[in-house]
Structures are given as structure tokens and as C-alpha cells.
Design a protein around this motif. Structure first.
Motif, PDB file in Angstrom:
ATOM      1  N   VAL A 426       0.864  -1.179   0.000  1.00 31.00           N
ATOM      2  CA  VAL A 426       0.000   0.000   0.000  1.00 31.00           C
ATOM      3  C   VAL A 426       0.901   1.229   0.000  1.00 31.00           C
ATOM      4  CG1 VAL A 426      -1.849   1.241   1.182  1.00 31.00           C
ATOM      5  CG2 VAL A 426      -1.717  -1.248   1.354  1.00 31.00           C
ATOM      6  N   GLU A 427       0.616   2.196  -0.867  1.00 36.35           N
ATOM      7  CA  GLU A 427       1.320   3.472  -0.804  1.00 36.35           C
ATOM      8  C   GLU A 427       0.820   4.240   0.407  1.00 36.35           C
ATOM      9  OE1 GLU A 427       0.530   5.169  -4.597  1.00 36.35           O
ATOM     10  OE2 GLU A 427       1.706   3.679  -5.698  1.00 36.35           O
ATOM     11  N   SER A 428       1.734   4.904   1.108  1.00 45.53           N
ATOM     12  CA  SER A 428       1.407   5.512   2.402  1.00 45.53           C
ATOM     13  C   SER A 428       0.254   6.507   2.321  1.00 45.53           C
ATOM     14  CB  SER A 428       2.647   6.181   2.988  1.00 45.53           C
ATOM     15  OG  SER A 428       3.159   7.164   2.085  1.00 45.53           O
ATOM     16  N   SER A 429       0.045   7.116   1.180  1.00 48.06           N
ATOM     17  CA  SER A 429      -1.049   8.085   1.054  1.00 48.06           C
ATOM     18  C   SER A 429      -2.412   7.428   1.208  1.00 48.06           C
ATOM     19  CB  SER A 429      -0.973   8.798  -0.297  1.00 48.06           C
ATOM     20  OG  SER A 429      -1.070   7.859  -1.367  1.00 48.06           O
ATOM     21  N   ILE A 430      -2.521   6.145   0.881  1.00 55.52           N
ATOM     22  CA  ILE A 430      -3.800   5.436   1.003  1.00 55.52           C
ATOM     23  C   ILE A 430      -4.210   5.344   2.467  1.00 55.52           C
ATOM     24  CG2 ILE A 430      -5.007   3.263   0.540  1.00 55.52           C
ATOM     25  CD1 ILE A 430      -4.322   4.782  -1.977  1.00 55.52           C
ATOM     26  N   LEU A 431      -3.230   5.091   3.338  1.00 54.04           N
ATOM     27  CA  LEU A 431      -3.511   4.934   4.764  1.00 54.04           C
ATOM     28  C   LEU A 431      -3.227   6.191   5.578  1.00 54.04           C
ATOM     29  CD1 LEU A 431      -2.094   1.339   5.336  1.00 54.04           C
ATOM     30  CD2 LEU A 431      -4.482   2.034   5.504  1.00 54.04           C
ATOM     31  N   ALA A 438       8.414  11.440   4.914  1.00 50.65           N
ATOM     32  CA  ALA A 438       8.427  11.209   3.472  1.00 50.65           C
ATOM     33  C   ALA A 438       7.484  10.066   3.108  1.00 50.65           C
ATOM     34  CB  ALA A 438       9.852  10.883   3.015  1.00 50.65           C
ATOM     35  N   PRO A 439       6.872  10.126   1.928  1.00 50.43           N
ATOM     36  CA  PRO A 439       6.008   9.018   1.494  1.00 50.43           C
ATOM     37  C   PRO A 439       6.800   7.723   1.382  1.00 50.43           C
ATOM     38  CG  PRO A 439       6.457  10.494  -0.340  1.00 50.43           C
ATOM     39  CD  PRO A 439       6.982  11.170   0.892  1.00 50.43           C
ATOM     40  N   HIS A 440       6.108   6.606   1.571  1.00 52.07           N
ATOM     41  CA  HIS A 440       6.803   5.317   1.615  1.00 52.07           C
ATOM     42  C   HIS A 440       5.813   4.205   1.291  1.00 52.07           C
ATOM     43  CE1 HIS A 440       5.074   6.108   5.619  1.00 52.07           C
ATOM     44  NE2 HIS A 440       4.814   4.803   5.612  1.00 52.07           N
ATOM     45  N   TYR A 441       6.308   2.962   1.312  1.00 51.10           N
ATOM     46  CA  TYR A 441       5.471   1.792   1.085  1.00 51.10           C
ATOM     47  C   TYR A 441       5.140   1.132   2.422  1.00 51.10           C
ATOM     48  CZ  TYR A 441       7.834   2.196  -3.470  1.00 51.10           C
ATOM     49  OH  TYR A 441       8.370   2.653  -4.650  1.00 51.10           O
ATOM     50  N   GLU A 442       3.899   0.716   2.567  1.00 58.81           N
ATOM     51  CA  GLU A 442       3.484  -0.148   3.673  1.00 58.81           C
ATOM     52  C   GLU A 442       3.345  -1.551   3.103  1.00 58.81           C
ATOM     53  OE1 GLU A 442       3.098   0.780   6.784  1.00 58.81           O
ATOM     54  OE2 GLU A 442       2.957   2.975   6.665  1.00 58.81           O
ATOM     55  N   VAL A 443       4.099  -2.499   3.642  1.00 55.88           N
ATOM     56  CA  VAL A 443       4.151  -3.858   3.103  1.00 55.88           C
ATOM     57  C   VAL A 443       3.635  -4.834   4.147  1.00 55.88           C
ATOM     58  CG1 VAL A 443       5.608  -5.618   2.044  1.00 55.88           C
ATOM     59  CG2 VAL A 443       6.169  -3.192   1.743  1.00 55.88           C
ATOM     60  N   PHE A 444       2.615  -5.605   3.775  1.00 56.18           N
ATOM     61  CA  PHE A 444       2.027  -6.608   4.673  1.00 56.18           C
ATOM     62  C   PHE A 444       2.411  -7.995   4.160  1.00 56.18           C
ATOM     63  CE2 PHE A 444      -0.599  -2.822   4.726  1.00 56.18           C
ATOM     64  CZ  PHE A 444      -0.786  -2.584   6.082  1.00 56.18           C
ATOM     65  N   VAL A 445       2.963  -8.825   5.044  1.00 52.73           N
ATOM     66  CA  VAL A 445       3.428 -10.152   4.640  1.00 52.73           C
ATOM     67  C   VAL A 445       2.829 -11.214   5.552  1.00 52.73           C
ATOM     68  CG1 VAL A 445       5.593  -9.312   3.663  1.00 52.73           C
ATOM     69  CG2 VAL A 445       5.521  -9.989   6.067  1.00 52.73           C
ATOM     70  N   ALA A 446       2.578 -12.402   4.967  1.00 52.23           N
ATOM     71  CA  ALA A 446       2.199 -13.602   5.729  1.00 52.23           C
ATOM     72  C   ALA A 446       3.347 -14.593   5.593  1.00 52.23           C
ATOM     73  CB  ALA A 446       0.900 -14.194   5.192  1.00 52.23           C
ATOM     74  N   LEU A 447       3.802 -15.126   6.717  1.00 54.00           N
ATOM     75  CA  LEU A 447       4.986 -15.981   6.733  1.00 54.00           C
ATOM     76  C   LEU A 447       4.711 -17.281   7.475  1.00 54.00           C
ATOM     77  CD1 LEU A 447       7.656 -13.310   7.789  1.00 54.00           C
ATOM     78  CD2 LEU A 447       7.195 -14.086   5.467  1.00 54.00           C
ATOM     79  N   ARG A 448       5.521 -18.289   7.185  1.00 54.83           N
ATOM     80  CA  ARG A 448       5.634 -19.497   8.007  1.00 54.83           C
ATOM     81  C   ARG A 448       7.056 -19.547   8.537  1.00 54.83           C
ATOM     82  NH1 ARG A 448       1.435 -23.420   8.030  1.00 54.83           N
ATOM     83  NH2 ARG A 448       2.825 -24.453   9.497  1.00 54.83           N
ATOM     84  N   GLY A 449       7.184 -19.986   9.787  1.00 59.79           N
ATOM     85  CA  GLY A 449       8.504 -20.168  10.363  1.00 59.79           C
ATOM     86  C   GLY A 449       9.069 -18.961  11.063  1.00 59.79           C
ATOM     87  N   LEU A 450       8.334 -17.858  11.112  1.00 57.63           N
ATOM     88  CA  LEU A 450       8.821 -16.648  11.778  1.00 57.63           C
ATOM     89  C   LEU A 450       7.636 -15.920  12.393  1.00 57.63           C
ATOM     90  CD1 LEU A 450      11.588 -15.240  12.142  1.00 57.63           C
ATOM     91  CD2 LEU A 450      10.973 -13.755  10.241  1.00 57.63           C
ATOM     92  N   ARG A 451       7.694 -15.710  13.711  1.00 53.17           N
ATOM     93  CA  ARG A 451       6.558 -15.108  14.417  1.00 53.17           C
ATOM     94  C   ARG A 451       6.735 -13.618  14.668  1.00 53.17           C
ATOM     95  NH1 ARG A 451       4.890 -19.590  19.061  1.00 53.17           N
ATOM     96  NH2 ARG A 451       4.441 -21.312  17.617  1.00 53.17           N
ATOM     97  N   ASN A 452       7.964 -13.154  14.667  1.00 56.21           N
ATOM     98  CA  ASN A 452       8.230 -11.737  14.923  1.00 56.21           C
ATOM     99  C   ASN A 452       9.279 -11.242  13.946  1.00 56.21           C
ATOM    100  OD1 ASN A 452       6.657 -11.105  17.487  1.00 56.21           O
ATOM    101  ND2 ASN A 452       7.837 -12.897  18.145  1.00 56.21           N
TER     102      ASN A 452
END
Length: 532
Positions: A426-431, A438-452
Motif C-alpha cells: 500500500v502506498e502511504s497516502s492510502i492509509l 516522506a512518502p513510503h510503502y506499507e508492506v504486509f506479509v504472511a509468513l511461516r517459520g517466523l513469528r516476529n
């Protein structure tokens, strides 16, 4: 030969009625004999029909230019209508003038009233969809003959991977109702009750990923349902096998559940690459994947004639719907380019697909970019590269879908024990998340094997993006763009996103997976599920 084919088809149509009448008689060896006969006749009819479609494909690809000119003329005449018949030339220039290019929405998840692509249905009309189904079934039968046997295949999603599902030879050989008539939980439960499966079907890879994630989350409930069994037929042993398979973790789960399983069949569409990679590494490890076609909103655009090739090569056919190629220009100057027909494609070049829907006469730029890797007679063989509508740009840097995915993959490879399942940006302006920075990217990820996610791990993505894009690196150095912010979401977050996308009236079929969200409501859906 034609008479023999008609007799085979007639016998095939009569066999289900005979099966119903036979079930009304006392049980004996009869039904098994009838099912075997029905299976043989169906496979024979499939071979005849596939051979006919293969011959037609050969003829059309040998004369791709005239075949597309014929389709072009038909579209022009339909656009003119009976009251204003077309006069004069029906060449490409006339076609472009009468049917100007439109662009597909770059945000298919948005809830806007404007829809440039024609409404989609759960089946794909056109000759290519029929060819993809028949030739795909024939290829599957040749590579895995036992997969077509009665009871050897299960579809675990309401949608089918076959562009035009046929009543034979797949589902007519099973007493089960069509996949679309069931809910996902019932489909999965039915598949789990059949340990002898040889082929597992799902509409798309991301849908299958949701199925296995749900299987792990609801494993005990499913085991209890299996133990209860059908009325009067408890299956305690199968329930114990399910519990034991789940206890050993996700890697190789499919083969533990179905030891005879050989192939996974899904329909290729936009944004499926990560799901296929995750399935191959974890749940479906050791299994072959096969996609009969590449589908986009509006129709089937590519046929897979090479099931043994793991890289997803597709033939662009010259039939309906009409496909044109728009050269991808450096520097975003695609407006200056004009489309070409399939026979004019050059090996090594990249093109955006343009599809003309013959029902609504919409000539639309799909945004799907392909690279020509070979030729089949006069038609190009392509590999799909990316979707132009999935580009990130907060300061004009234009980070494409393929570039971002490659950078993210490299970053996750540096996170110990982590396996990427899904992501969205998501581009930061959306949220409105810049907060004066400065404007930036918000990146959401789903993972296996890593909790934090540690700060060190989060920073690795931004470094990989700078290595991939000199423009992004320059903007980061000047402070015009802020560092990408990475968020880990909990289990089920992307499944909820896909359910929200599917609920939209303008949802495409097959369901493409967007990697860049441009609607605040959907971005907030993931934001609420952040765990780290």
C-alpha cells in the motif's frame, strides 16, 4: 469416423440414465461394471474430441494471420450493426479507429461504478476455453492415466481449474455433484474421506493455499467429522490418519494424506506465483503442478500444451477472443506504440495483452505483460512477466510487480527460517500513514517459520529494493522517499482479504490476487490483523 464419434457420445449420454436405473436394482457386481464401461467410453470420447481440437489448433496456428483477420472483420461488422453496414477496408487501421483502446482499471478491488472490462462469469466463452479444457484433460490423461479413473480426483474449491468444465470424463464418472454446488468445507471433507486420490484440483493456487491453511486450523474439527462418517459408515481409522499427518507439520502434508497423489491442477491467473512457490515448498512438496491455461478477465488468453514444463509456457491462440500485442516501451511511452497481431510477435520482446471481447465489443488493455520465448507455427509462445496495474510509485519511481516481488523474495531469504506465503503493498497516502514524514510503502506479509520481525529484518527489504532500482535508491538517498515499512499479519488475514475481494460486484474471474491495494478499506483490513 464421425459416425463412430456420434455413437460414442450417444452411449455416453445414455450411461448416466442406465446408472440411475441400475441403482434401483439389488446391489451386486453390476454397478462396478457399469462404472468401468462409462469410464472407458468417456475416455474414448475425450480422445476423439481432443484430437479434433488439436487438428483445429494446428490449422489455425498455421494460418494465424488470416484467422485473426477473419476475427477482426467479424468484430468490425458487429460494431457497425445491421443498420450501418461496414463499407470499404477492414484492415487493422479501420479496426483501431472503430474500436479505440480502453484501459482495465488499475484497482480492480475498488468499489467504483465504472467497469471497463466486460462483466465476467464463472465460465470463459470462446474457442480457446474449449481447447484449453479438452487438450488439458487429454494431456493430463497421457501424463497421469490413473488420474481420470472414477474417484481419483477431487476439487477442493467451489471454482474449477478447467475454463469450461465438462460433464465428462471428469465429474460424470463420480457420483458427487458438481464442485460449484458445494461449499468449501464440504468439498475438503469429501476429499479427506478419499485416501486414494491421484489428482487434486483447485480453482487457483491462492485458493488452494487457503484450503491447506484452513485444514491446519480446523484439523481436529475435520477429524471428528470424518470419524462420525457418513450415515452408518464411521471412518475412525481415516480420522486417526488425518490427525497423525497434521502432527508432522505442513511439509509434505498432501502426500501423507493422499499417498497416491501425483498432480495438482490449478488455473493460472495474475498474482499466483508466490502461492505456487509456497505450496511446492511446503504442503505439496514432491508433487507436479499443472495449469491448463492462463486466464484473465474476459477470457482464456493462453493454452498450456507442455505439462512437463514447470515454468508456465503458454501459446497465444488466434481464435476468439481476439488477442493483440502492444509493445512495451522504455520510459513509459507506450501511448506512441500501436498494436500488432500474433504472427508479427518477435522473440525476446515484451508485450502488453489487448483483448477484444466479442460479446460487448470492448477492446481493452489488460495490463498483463508477456515475454515471447518461442513460436508454435505462426503463434507466439509466451511467459507471463507482470501486471502493469500492480506498480508502486510515490515519487515517480515506478517499482513494477516483478521487481518488487524479486526484491521481497531476496529479503525473506535472509530471514532465518521464514517462508513467504503472501504479500500486499500500500502506498502511504492510502492509509495517511506518513505523518509528516516522506512518502513510503506499507508492506504486509504472511509468513511461516517466523513469528516476529526484528528491525534488522525489516530493513533488509528496503536495502533489496535499493539494489533492484537505482531510481528508488536515489530517492531514498535524498530523503524524498522513506524506508519501506514491513508488517507481519496473522493467519487468515489474506484469506479475509480474498473474501472481501470476491464479494465485490466487479470481482474478476478467475480471481486475480492484487499485490498493490488502492482502496483504503481493504488496506485497513490487513492493518487490523498485524501481529508484528
Amino acid at each position: 469416423m464421425l459416425l463412430l464419434l456420434l455413437l460414442l457420445l450417444l452411449l455416453l449420454l445414455l450411461l448416466p440414465l442406465l446408472a440411475v436405473l441400475w441403482r434401483q436394482q439389488p446391489q451386486g457386481p453390476g454397478p462396478s461394471w457399469l462404472a468401468s464401461l462409462q469410464h472407458r467410453v468417456a475416455c474414448g470420447a475425450l480422445c476423439w474430441a481432443a484430437a479434433w481440437q488439436q487438428w483445429r489448433l494446428e490449422q489455425s496456428t498455421l494460418h494465424a494471420g488470416p484467422r485473426q483477420q477473419q476475427a477482426l472483420s467479424w468484430c468490425l461488422k458487429a460494431a457497425q450493426g445491421p443498420r450501418a453496414p461496414l463499407r470499404g477496408s477492414t484492415d487493422m487501421a479501420t479496426f483501431r479507429n472503430h474500436l479505440p483502446l480502453t484501459k482495465a482499471s488499475q484497482a480492480p478491488e475498488e468499489e467504483s461504478g465504472e467497469q471497463l472490462l466486460p462483466p465476467t462469469t464463472k465460465q470463459h466463452p470462446g474457442e480457446a476455453s474449449l481447447q484449453a479444457t479438452l487438450l488439458g484433460l487429454a494431456a493430463l490423461n497421457q501424463a497421469y492415466p490413473a488420474a481420470l479413473a472414477p474417484g481419483s480426483t477431487a476439487c477442493v474449491t467451489p471454482t474449477s481449474p478447467w475454463p469450461r468444465p465438462l460433464p465428462w470424463p471428469w465429474h460424470a464418472l463420480s457420483p458427487a455433484s458438481p464442485p460449484g454446488a458445494k461449499d468449501p468445507a464440504a468439498l475438503l471433507l469429501e476429499a479427506l474421506r478419499s485416501p486414494g486420490l491421484r489428482a487434486l484440483e483447485a480453482g487457483t493456487a491462492v485458493e488452494l493455499l487457503d484450503v491447506f491453511s484452513g485444514l491446519e486450523a480446523d484439523g481436529e474439527e475435520l477429524a471428528e467429522a470424518i470419524a462420525a462418517g457418513n450415515p452408518g459408515v464411521p471412518l475412525p481409522r481415516r480420522a486417526a490418519e488425518l490427525r497423525e499427518a497434521l502432527e508432522q507439520g505442513p511439509r509434505g502434508l498432501a502426500l501423507r494424506l493422499w499417498p497416491k497423489l501425483q498432480v495438482v491442477v490449478t488455473l493460472d491467473a495474475g498474482g499466483q506465483g508466490e502461492a505456487v512457490a509456497a505450496l511446492e515448498t511446503l504442503w505439496c512438496q514432491g508433487l507436479a503442478f499443472f495449469s491448463p491455461a492462463y486466464a484473465a478477465s474476459g477470457g482464456v488468453v493462453g493454452l498450456n500444451l507442455w505439462p512437463e514444463q514447470p515454468a508456465g509456457l503458454y501459446l497465444l491462440p488466434p481464435g476468439a477472443p481476439l488477442i493483440e500485442l502492444l509493445p512495451v516501451q522504455e520510459g513509459g511511452q507506450e501511448e506512441a506504440a500501436t498494436t500488432i497481431l500474433l504472427a508479427e510477435a518477435q522473440k525476446g520482446q515484451e508485450y502488453e495483452l489487448v483483448l477484444t471481447d466479442q460479446a460487448s465489443l470492448t477492446r481493452c488493455r489488460l495490463g498483463d505483460v508477456v515475454r515471447v520465448v518461442g513460436a508454435y507455427n505462426q503463434c507466439p509462445v509466451v511467459r507471463f512477466i507482470c501486471r502493469l496495474g500492480q506498480t508502486l510509485s510515490v515519487r515517480g519511481e515506478d517499482i513494477g510487480e516483478d521487481m518488487f516481488s524479486e526484491a521481497l523474495s531476496r529479503a525473506v531469504g535472509q530471514w532465518p527460517g521464514a517462508k513467504l506465503l503472501d504479500h500486499a503493498c500500500v502506498e502511504s497516502s492510502i492509509l495517511d500513514s506518513s505523518g509528516g514524514s516522506a512518502p513510503h510503502y506499507e508492506v504486509f506479509v504472511a509468513l511461516r517459520g517466523l513469528r516476529n520481525l526484528s528491525e534488522e529484518n525489516r530493513d533488509k527489504l528496503d536495502r533489496c529494493l535499493q539494489e533492484a532500482s537505482p531510481c528508488y535508491k536515489s530517492l531514498r538517498f535524498r530523503g524524498s522517499v522513506g524506508p519501506a515499512r514491513v508488517h507481519l499479519v496473522g493467519p487468515g488475514a489474506f484469506r479475509a482479504l480474498r473474501e472481501a475481494l470476491a464479494a465485490s460486484p466487479a470481482a474478476p474471474f478467475p480471481p486475480e490476487m492484487p499485490r498493490v491495494l488502492r482502496h483504503r478499506r481493504l488496506a485497513q483490513l490487513l492493518q487490523r490483523r498485524v501481529v508484528s
